[in-house]
Write a protein that holds these residues in place. Structure first.
Motif, PDB file in Angstrom:
ATOM      1  N   VAL A 197       0.847  -1.189   0.000  1.00  0.00           N
ATOM      2  CA  VAL A 197       0.000   0.000   0.000  1.00  0.00           C
ATOM      3  C   VAL A 197       0.893   1.253   0.000  1.00  0.00           C
ATOM      4  CG1 VAL A 197      -0.305  -0.043   2.526  1.00  0.00           C
ATOM      5  CG2 VAL A 197      -2.003   1.024   1.116  1.00  0.00           C
ATOM      6  N   ARG A 198       0.493   2.237  -0.816  1.00  0.00           N
ATOM      7  CA  ARG A 198       1.284   3.469  -0.946  1.00  0.00           C
ATOM      8  C   ARG A 198       0.424   4.660  -0.585  1.00  0.00           C
ATOM      9  NH1 ARG A 198       5.766   2.939  -4.469  1.00  0.00           N
ATOM     10  NH2 ARG A 198       5.993   0.787  -5.139  1.00  0.00           N
ATOM     11  N   ASN A 199       1.042   5.672   0.003  1.00  0.00           N
ATOM     12  CA  ASN A 199       0.266   6.872   0.343  1.00  0.00           C
ATOM     13  C   ASN A 199       0.236   7.814  -0.861  1.00  0.00           C
ATOM     14  OD1 ASN A 199       2.709   8.143   0.283  1.00  0.00           O
ATOM     15  ND2 ASN A 199       2.839   8.541   2.476  1.00  0.00           N
ATOM     16  N   GLU A 200      -0.352   9.017  -0.655  1.00  0.00           N
ATOM     17  CA  GLU A 200      -0.512   9.930  -1.793  1.00  0.00           C
ATOM     18  C   GLU A 200       0.833  10.356  -2.371  1.00  0.00           C
ATOM     19  OE1 GLU A 200      -3.298  12.698  -0.178  1.00  0.00           O
ATOM     20  OE2 GLU A 200      -4.931  11.301  -0.658  1.00  0.00           O
ATOM     21  N   ALA A 201       1.893  10.339  -1.544  1.00  0.00           N
ATOM     22  CA  ALA A 201       3.233  10.724  -2.034  1.00  0.00           C
ATOM     23  C   ALA A 201       3.949   9.513  -2.641  1.00  0.00           C
ATOM     24  CB  ALA A 201       4.041  11.302  -0.885  1.00  0.00           C
ATOM     25  N   ASP A 202       3.197   8.397  -2.849  1.00  0.00           N
ATOM     26  CA  ASP A 202       3.723   7.183  -3.466  1.00  0.00           C
ATOM     27  C   ASP A 202       4.778   6.483  -2.598  1.00  0.00           C
ATOM     28  OD1 ASP A 202       3.290   5.471  -5.590  1.00  0.00           O
ATOM     29  OD2 ASP A 202       5.084   6.138  -6.656  1.00  0.00           O
ATOM     30  N   VAL A 203       4.684   6.679  -1.292  1.00  0.00           N
ATOM     31  CA  VAL A 203       5.648   6.036  -0.381  1.00  0.00           C
ATOM     32  C   VAL A 203       4.976   4.806   0.227  1.00  0.00           C
ATOM     33  CG1 VAL A 203       7.025   6.326   1.728  1.00  0.00           C
ATOM     34  CG2 VAL A 203       6.700   8.249   0.156  1.00  0.00           C
ATOM     35  N   MET A 204       5.678   3.662   0.132  1.00  0.00           N
ATOM     36  CA  MET A 204       5.111   2.416   0.676  1.00  0.00           C
ATOM     37  C   MET A 204       5.093   2.445   2.198  1.00  0.00           C
ATOM     38  SD  MET A 204       5.820  -1.116  -1.028  1.00  0.00           S
ATOM     39  CE  MET A 204       6.896  -1.244  -2.404  1.00  0.00           C
ATOM     40  N   MET A 205       4.107   1.743   2.770  1.00  0.00           N
ATOM     41  CA  MET A 205       4.042   1.673   4.228  1.00  0.00           C
ATOM     42  C   MET A 205       5.265   0.870   4.713  1.00  0.00           C
ATOM     43  SD  MET A 205       1.267  -0.114   6.699  1.00  0.00           S
ATOM     44  CE  MET A 205      -0.152   0.485   5.903  1.00  0.00           C
ATOM     45  N   SER A 206       5.943   1.388   5.737  1.00  0.00           N
ATOM     46  CA  SER A 206       7.145   0.685   6.200  1.00  0.00           C
ATOM     47  C   SER A 206       6.741  -0.474   7.112  1.00  0.00           C
ATOM     48  CB  SER A 206       8.057   1.651   6.954  1.00  0.00           C
ATOM     49  OG  SER A 206       7.431   2.035   8.147  1.00  0.00           O
ATOM     50  N   ASN A 207       7.648  -1.451   7.206  1.00  0.00           N
ATOM     51  CA  ASN A 207       7.402  -2.579   8.106  1.00  0.00           C
ATOM     52  C   ASN A 207       7.253  -2.089   9.534  1.00  0.00           C
ATOM     53  OD1 ASN A 207       7.399  -4.476   6.188  1.00  0.00           O
ATOM     54  ND2 ASN A 207       9.490  -5.222   6.571  1.00  0.00           N
TER      55      ASN A 207
ATOM     56  N   PHE B 100      -6.538   0.527   8.520  1.00  0.00           N
ATOM     57  CA  PHE B 100      -5.246   1.194   8.642  1.00  0.00           C
ATOM     58  C   PHE B 100      -4.598   1.344   7.254  1.00  0.00           C
ATOM     59  CE2 PHE B 100      -0.582   0.716   9.603  1.00  0.00           C
ATOM     60  CZ  PHE B 100      -0.422   1.953  10.201  1.00  0.00           C
ATOM     61  N   GLY B 101      -4.618   0.247   6.496  1.00  0.00           N
ATOM     62  CA  GLY B 101      -4.045   0.252   5.139  1.00  0.00           C
ATOM     63  C   GLY B 101      -4.766   1.252   4.250  1.00  0.00           C
ATOM     64  N   LEU B 102      -6.110   1.248   4.318  1.00  0.00           N
ATOM     65  CA  LEU B 102      -6.881   2.143   3.457  1.00  0.00           C
ATOM     66  C   LEU B 102      -6.656   3.594   3.854  1.00  0.00           C
ATOM     67  CD1 LEU B 102     -10.243   0.232   2.945  1.00  0.00           C
ATOM     68  CD2 LEU B 102      -8.373   0.532   1.319  1.00  0.00           C
ATOM     69  N   SER B 103      -6.608   3.868   5.168  1.00  0.00           N
ATOM     70  CA  SER B 103      -6.440   5.267   5.557  1.00  0.00           C
ATOM     71  C   SER B 103      -5.031   5.744   5.196  1.00  0.00           C
ATOM     72  CB  SER B 103      -6.782   5.511   7.030  1.00  0.00           C
ATOM     73  OG  SER B 103      -5.734   5.086   7.837  1.00  0.00           O
ATOM     74  N   TYR B 104      -4.044   4.828   5.217  1.00  0.00           N
ATOM     75  CA  TYR B 104      -2.691   5.216   4.784  1.00  0.00           C
ATOM     76  C   TYR B 104      -2.704   5.587   3.295  1.00  0.00           C
ATOM     77  CZ  TYR B 104       2.316   5.034   3.838  1.00  0.00           C
ATOM     78  OH  TYR B 104       3.591   5.353   3.443  1.00  0.00           O
ATOM     79  N   SER B 105      -3.425   4.766   2.491  1.00  0.00           N
ATOM     80  CA  SER B 105      -3.427   5.006   1.037  1.00  0.00           C
ATOM     81  C   SER B 105      -4.330   6.169   0.660  1.00  0.00           C
ATOM     82  CB  SER B 105      -3.902   3.751   0.293  1.00  0.00           C
ATOM     83  OG  SER B 105      -5.291   3.578   0.489  1.00  0.00           O
TER      84      SER B 105
END
Ligand SMILES: Cc1cc2nc3c(=O)[nH]c(=O)nc-3n(C[C@H](O)[C@H](O)[C@H](O)COP(=O)(O)O)c2cc1C
Length: 397
Positions: free
Chosen positions: A339-349, A374-379
């Protein structure tokens, strides 16, 4: 003619030029006198003769309705009549007939012409043959209708396939007072490449599988069927995850389309002694979330994906862990990790780990839902970019 702007041309020369231009025009150009009874034509250009096959002698003095016939749309004629009686401009498309009876589509534009006192005395009409355009439009509409039907059929087939695919996953999870199972499954398209299974192998002994087939859609879904059948027949034969994965690999190797493979994680939990044995095959590691020590324990055995390597080249191993009451076992596919946020950064471990530890005391059902949210709100999106699948259990006693 005040229109003359170039002094190098005489008034007569310009009028000749204008008549020549009007006659050479591909369009029909007509003038009718609406202050005479039945608004007769007083001028038609050569283009009109070429278009309709009628000569000037045939038509001058007649109302232009002679071009209409059996199949002419009355509504279009009504629009013309209404515009003329209100001295307005209008454009219509209507079926007309040439002198030899051949029908053609006419895009007709009529514009009122006023005299010096501002009274509309004449109309100019421009006729264009749009038969080819209409035919192309008709063909396009027909092609679109066929495509729409085809799309409906494909969607219906996908829906049917989706229903069939749901049968390879458990409709209800086993119920046991010592262990509570939970799962979440959301395919990206109607039909996808993720699947999971929970099988009661023996009294209180459960096999828990998660698998991810490369790709999406129909090809991936067909492989899920193959994989599920290969896995199920092996799972009932061996009570060892490594042996089950090895046997599944043996069944699938050489039968997969080129470039396709399956990642899986298979674990067997014995609720009689709380032992969990597991094998990882190219799949992301699984986790034990331990509330007593607020720890997240990764489970790995580093095996390669299923379906790619010959039996002689793979050696799946298994590991064992002793669970305790409150522990939660979590299996998932890569949607949550990618999953990536709006800045295209992947969620870290680290983010996922600290989120899971923070929720260590949630029930297994709550935990799965919270991970998804959590995943959806991050993305910042409403759905995941990939199939989203999680399955797990909580040790109750
Ligand atoms: C300048 C001019 C050009 C016209 N050209 C056509 C034509 O090419 N084809 C056609 O079907 N009607 C044409 N019409 C419309 C008919 O002449 C007529 O106005 C229409 O049929 C409505 O009147 P009605 O109900 O009395 O027939 C034209 C009208 C005007 C004023």
């Amino acid at each position: 003619m005040e229109m003359i702007t170039n002094p190098s041309i005489s008034k007569k020369g310009f009028e000749d030029l204008l008549i020549n231009a009007i006659n050479k025009s591909n369009e029909g150009i007509t003038i009718s006198s609406i202050d005479q009874p039945d608004s007769p034509l007083i001028f038609v250009n050569d283009g009109f003769e070429r278009l309709t096959g009628y000569t000037k002698e045939d038509v001058i003095g007649k109302n232009c309705r002679f071009l209409q016939g059996k199949e002419t749309d009355h509504a279009a004629v009504d629009v013309l009549r209404h515009a003329i009686s209100n001295k307005q401009q209008t454009t219509v498309e209507l079926l007309n007939y040439k002198k030899d009876g051949t029908p053609f589509w006419n895009r007709l534009s009529i514009t009122p012409l006023k005299n010096e006192s501002g009274i509309t005395t004449h109309y100019v009409g421009v006729q264009s043959d749009i038969t080819e355009i209409r035919e192309t439009q008709k063909e396009l509409t027909e092609a679109n209708n066929i495509l729409a039907l085809f799309k409906d059929k494909i969607n219906f087939d996908l829906y049917q396939a989706r229903i069939a695919q749901s049968f390879i996953m458990p409709s209800i999870l086993p119920i046991d007072e010592r262990v509570r199972f939970s799962s979440l499954f959301e395919p990206k398209e109607q039909i996808g490449g993720d699947f999971y299974d929970v099988i009661e192998l023996d009294k209180g002994i459960y096999g828990i599988l998660i698998a991810d087939v490369t790709g999406h859609g129909i090809p991936a879904a067909l492989l899920t069927f193959m994989t599920s059948f290969a896995f199920q027949s092996s799972a009932l034969k061996f009570y060892s995850p490594a042996k089950v994965v090895t046997a599944t690999n043996e069944k699938l190797f050489n039968k997969m389309p080129r470039g396709s493979f399956i990642t899986m994680f298979y674990a067997i939990y014995d609720s009689n002694n709380k032992n969990l044995t597991y094998t990882q095959a190219g799949h992301p590691e699984a986790f034990i979330l331990r509330p007593s020590s607020m720890e997240l324990l990764p489970l790995t055995t580093q095996g390669s994906p299923v379906g790619v390597l010959k039996i002689t080249l793979v050696n799946y191993s298994e590991s064992k862990i002793q669970l305790e009451v409150g522990d939660k076992f979590l299996l998932y596919t890569d949607a949550i990790l990618e999953v990536r946020n709006e800045a295209d950064v992947m969620m870290s471990n680290a983010m996922l780990t600290s989120f899971l530890i923070k929720n260590a005391h949630s029930s297994i059902d709550e935990l799965l839902t919270r991970v998804k949210m959590f995943g959806l709100s991050y993305s910042g999106k409403k759905t995941f970019g990939d199939d989203f699948t999680m399955v797990g259990f909580e040790v109750l006693a």
